[in-house]
Design an enzyme around this catalytic site. Sequence first.
Site, PDB file in Angstrom:
ATOM      1  N   LYS A 216      -8.820   8.547   3.663  1.00 34.76           N
ATOM      2  CA  LYS A 216      -9.465   7.225   3.668  1.00 34.76           C
ATOM      3  C   LYS A 216     -10.789   7.222   4.410  1.00 34.76           C
ATOM      4  CE  LYS A 216      -5.121   4.651   3.242  1.00 34.76           C
ATOM      5  NZ  LYS A 216      -4.166   5.764   3.384  1.00 34.76           N
TER       6      LYS A 216
ATOM      7  N   PHE B 173       1.957  -3.555   3.887  1.00 38.62           N
ATOM      8  CA  PHE B 173       2.331  -4.871   4.405  1.00 38.62           C
ATOM      9  C   PHE B 173       3.811  -5.120   4.122  1.00 38.62           C
ATOM     10  CE2 PHE B 173      -2.079  -7.162   4.237  1.00 38.62           C
ATOM     11  CZ  PHE B 173      -2.516  -6.346   5.272  1.00 38.62           C
TER      12      PHE B 173
ATOM     13  N   HIS C 170      -9.600   2.521   1.571  1.00 41.34           N
ATOM     14  CA  HIS C 170      -8.180   2.284   1.315  1.00 41.34           C
ATOM     15  C   HIS C 170      -8.006   1.760  -0.111  1.00 41.34           C
ATOM     16  CE1 HIS C 170      -4.093   1.432   1.704  1.00 41.34           C
ATOM     17  NE2 HIS C 170      -4.084   0.620   2.746  1.00 41.34           N
TER      18      HIS C 170
ATOM     19  N   HIS D 181      -1.630   8.252   6.634  1.00 38.56           N
ATOM     20  CA  HIS D 181      -1.979   6.954   6.055  1.00 38.56           C
ATOM     21  C   HIS D 181      -3.232   6.393   6.723  1.00 38.56           C
ATOM     22  CE1 HIS D 181      -1.482   2.999   4.267  1.00 38.56           C
ATOM     23  NE2 HIS D 181      -1.494   2.448   5.464  1.00 38.56           N
TER      24      HIS D 181
ATOM     25  N   GLU E 195       0.827   5.587  14.043  1.00 43.79           N
ATOM     26  CA  GLU E 195       1.195   6.694  13.148  1.00 43.79           C
ATOM     27  C   GLU E 195       1.008   8.031  13.866  1.00 43.79           C
ATOM     28  OE1 GLU E 195       0.281   8.524   8.702  1.00 43.79           O
ATOM     29  OE2 GLU E 195      -1.160   7.127   9.611  1.00 43.79           O
TER      30      GLU E 195
ATOM     31  N   CYS F  46       0.812  -1.222   0.000  1.00 41.15           N
ATOM     32  CA  CYS F  46       0.000   0.000   0.000  1.00 41.15           C
ATOM     33  C   CYS F  46       0.844   1.269   0.000  1.00 41.15           C
ATOM     34  CB  CYS F  46      -0.953  -0.016   1.191  1.00 41.15           C
ATOM     35  SG  CYS F  46      -2.057  -1.445   1.155  1.00 41.15           S
TER      36      CYS F  46
END
Length: 557
Positions: free
Chosen positions: A479, A544, A484, A448, A459, A308
């Site tokens: 998002k 990931f 996402h 993110h 984050e 991502c």
Amino acid sequence: MAISTLASPLCTWLVAACMSASCEKDRAARLSAGKWARRRIAVMARRGMVMGGRDSPMGLIYGLCGPRLHGLISSLEPCSEFYRSRNASSLFSENGFFTFRTWKEEANRSQWGSARPLPASGRAMAVAIEHDKAVGEQKRLDTKQRRVVVTGMGVVTPLGHDPDEFYSNLLEGVSGISEIEAFDCANYPTRIAGEIKSFSTDGWVAPKLSKRMDKFMLYLLTAGKKALVDGGVTEEVLSKLDNSRCGVLIGSAMGGMQVFNDAIEALRVSYKKMNPFCVPFATTNMGSAMLAMDLGWMGPNYSISAACATSNFCILNAANHIIRAEADMMLCGGSDAAIIPIGLGGFVACRALSQRNNDPVKASRPWDMGRDGFVMGEGAGVLLLEDLEHAKKRGATIYAEFLGGSFTCDAYHMTEPHPEGAGIILCIEKALSEYGLAREDVNYVNAHATSTPAGDVKEYQALIRCFGQNPELRVNSTKSMIGHLLGASGAVEAVATVQAIRTGWVHPNVNLENPDKNVDASVLVGLKKEKLDVKIALTNSFGFGGQNSSILFGPYK
């Protein structure tokens, strides 16, 4: 680069070493040379150039090939018969490798960087290396001055396929998340997504290709061409560009999943039923390649797949091609279309998705106590990056300036963030330090934040550690309204970031009704849009595998 540089001398030396084994008459000379080589290596070790050292090419080969090769290197030297047969002389370079130069090269050795005769020793190679190093440093100094600007944007999203329409919907807090309609998912625990309901390739992609391509490629091609139109790159402008200095770098996290899935289903009947385009149209690089073919752009062309964080990786690498003077113009970003049975099923199996099926628009809620996982989205985002002088010369409208960025890896877990946010902090700090930017000037972060229990807080804590002393800091997550978009998320969010710089407005965090107890809601944008004079904006994307990426934009001045 390092391996390719070493390969040629190493292979040449191995041939020479093999030939020398049959030259018994020169055995004594060879052994003597071997002793000399070992002494040379011992001297190198005392100077810090130890075997296995990171900066030593010798160390690289030793690490790859082990002590046996080390023993060969330290004890063998080609015999004189080899030199006579090859008309070559031997040099033992400063890095410990045998290299060979023909007598013709000896006569033209001034080309190696010295006008005066060079002694037939390792010093010759050292001088050459120093000269090349000096030239390389000079080039870096020159190209560092090249500034990169954003001159065009293209999007395909659940909230619209035009950058202005898309951002207008974000500012109004409109949600693009709804029930999935593309296939029957009644038996899935998650039945919602940021699905694109209406999309047409008319005027953007040839009908033949449109029928055969995976949606991720269709989104990519459409967004890429829209970015060109938005950037004022007309047919006339295209015809005047130096195609060898224009490139495409648009990636995908998942690639052509539908094309590949269809091929597997066809294979159950017979390979003869398979789509002959299933392999090329499933690969992540083919979207960039097809767009380049359409435009005739012959510059850097490839894709990066970094989960991502894909889009940010592509944007930063594209900018670096321009900074290094390898290109003047780059289309960059990401595209993904994984809202299909296998895609939804895979993320359900990961237990990563929200199951708030009864209220889709409330499902994606970054930093809210009620968050229960992310919502899948689909689409594409593409930026047109350009060298500043090139953009000014053609009279382009400049939306914002690329100011820098960085990558790191958590090196911790496949899907979970580092518990202390170490990789995120390192990524942000590297981006700031490498480009000489002051952290107090960063007053907007498009995070993110995916609406996952662990990721959002980690984050946030990293951002506070880096920018917590700035009272102007505002943080939001796109998002919350589009879900996402996987590999496309970074580019779409980069468009939102540039739009914030252009308009002076930052969009709300919808659904932030009950902020997590571990966050300070005063730092986060509320349920309504807010006015903000953006000095420097940061946009994060993580993926990931512990992939971290941060990119910095600012107003063009």
